[in-house]
Write a protein that holds these residues in place. Structure first.
Motif, short mmCIF file in Angstrom:
data_model
loop_
_atom_site.label_atom_id
_atom_site.label_comp_id
_atom_site.label_asym_id
_atom_site.label_seq_id
_atom_site.Cartn_x
_atom_site.Cartn_y
_atom_site.Cartn_z
N ARG A 153 -35.36 20.52 -3.63
CA ARG A 153 -35.06 21.71 -4.42
C ARG A 153 -33.75 21.54 -5.17
O ARG A 153 -33.62 21.92 -6.32
CB ARG A 153 -34.97 22.92 -3.50
CG ARG A 153 -36.01 23.98 -3.78
CD ARG A 153 -35.77 25.30 -3.09
NE ARG A 153 -34.91 25.31 -1.95
CZ ARG A 153 -35.32 25.32 -0.69
NH1 ARG A 153 -36.61 25.26 -0.41
NH2 ARG A 153 -34.45 25.36 0.31
N PRO A 198 -34.20 18.25 -8.17
CA PRO A 198 -35.60 18.08 -8.55
C PRO A 198 -35.80 16.76 -9.29
O PRO A 198 -34.84 16.17 -9.80
CB PRO A 198 -35.88 19.26 -9.47
CG PRO A 198 -34.69 20.13 -9.45
CD PRO A 198 -33.55 19.34 -8.92
N ASN A 208 -34.90 11.16 -3.57
CA ASN A 208 -36.32 11.50 -3.69
C ASN A 208 -37.22 10.31 -3.35
O ASN A 208 -38.25 10.47 -2.71
CB ASN A 208 -36.64 11.99 -5.10
CG ASN A 208 -36.26 13.45 -5.28
OD1 ASN A 208 -36.46 14.25 -4.37
ND2 ASN A 208 -35.69 13.78 -6.42
#
Lengths: 95, 194
Positions: free
Chosen positions: B79, B82, B137
């Motif tokens: 979050r 991103p 990520n």
């Protein structure tokens, strides 16, 4: 190798395509055409064959690491610092 | 009948602290984040002792709570940072392939017997170091897929990405890991032309 324009192009995958599809095949089962295209390519391409073996080694290493951490007496030998332990003990005692 | 009466929270830190910490460390790659999650796990367990069924061991129950905390942590990271277009470019190092998609310099022969490698602590350390070098990520996606063994559907929910994007992310993560291991571990050897 250059991808053909028509649907039979799957049989003429480039090394770049094949590396992407090899990874994808570890996450889902590829459509038959692509699967066959990858296998044919691997028969004649030493580099992509190596690439596949190396990806599998990477996967296996990750699994071994997870399995070792699960067993007690981890080889990485890391442990909570005494300060952290004390901090956690205090937080548990005074909820 | 086993239930929460069998739990002994005063002994948790000594009994399971290091184990849970190592579990979190392997997945988070960050000491202070791992310590925090171990603490949160014990606190959550203390508050929710009723959820201990006695069908599993105390440690299995605690790891179950920690797993949720780790997924929450990944969710939060996804979050806060991103995906950007850059995360989805197929290869951060396009020089691996020429214009027609051929290898410019292909993977080198890593040789030897892989089964020997898993026993080498230095190799495992190098592996986790290379994993730490990926963007959060990419590293988180790889960790969920290959260390946790989660299926892609679950991972998409945690990281809030489409399945197609996840395939690209995992492809990039594996490619970068491979390149890092080749450079830092297998680097002694050089590749030859096809």
């Amino acid at each position: 190798m250059v991808r053909k324009k028509n649907g039979e192009g799957a049989l003429m995958l480039s090394c770049k395509d094949v590396t992407r599809l090899l990874s994808e095949s570890m996450d889902r089962s590829l459509p038959l055409g692509k699967r066959v295209g990858v296998r044919l390519h691997l028969l004649i391409c030493k580099f992509c064959s190596r690439y596949e073996k190396q990806l599998l080694l990477i996967r296996e290493t990750a699994r071994r690491l997870a399995a070792m951490e699960d067993a007690c007496g981890s080889p990485t030998g890391e442990s909570l610092s005494e300060e952290a332990k004390e901090r956690i003990r205090i937080s548990l005692a005074t909820p | 009948m086993a239930n929460s009466a069998n739990l002994d929270p005063s002994a948790w830190v000594d009994r399971y602290g290091d184990y849970l910490f190592r579990y979190a460390m392997l997945r988070l790659r960050n000491r202070s984040a791992a310590e925090d999650l171990v603490q949160e796990t014990f606190l959550a367990a203390l508050k929710d002792q009723g959820s201990f069924s006695g069908n599993s061991s105390e440690s299995t129950w605690l790891v179950g709570i920690l797993k949720h905390k780790i997924a929450d942590h990944f969710r939060r990271q996804a979050r806060e940072a991103p995906l950007r277009d850059n995360d989805l470019r197929e290869d951060p190092d396009p020089s691996s392939f020429d214009g027609s998609g051929h290898w410019t310099s292909g993977p080198t022969d890593w040789g030897g017997n892989p089964a020997d490698l898993y026993r080498e602590k230095k190799f495992l350390d190098q592996f986790t170091e290379c994993l730490s070098g990926l963007s959060p990520n990419h590293a988180n996606a790889f960790t969920l897929r290959e260390i946790e063994g989660a299926d892609t559907g679950e991972i998409c929910k945690v990281l809030n990405v489409t399945e197609t994007n996840l395939w690209v992310i995992l492809h990039r993560a594996r490619m970068q890991l491979r390149r890092c291991l080749e450079a830092r571990w297998f680097g002694r050897k050089t590749g030859k032309g096809p």
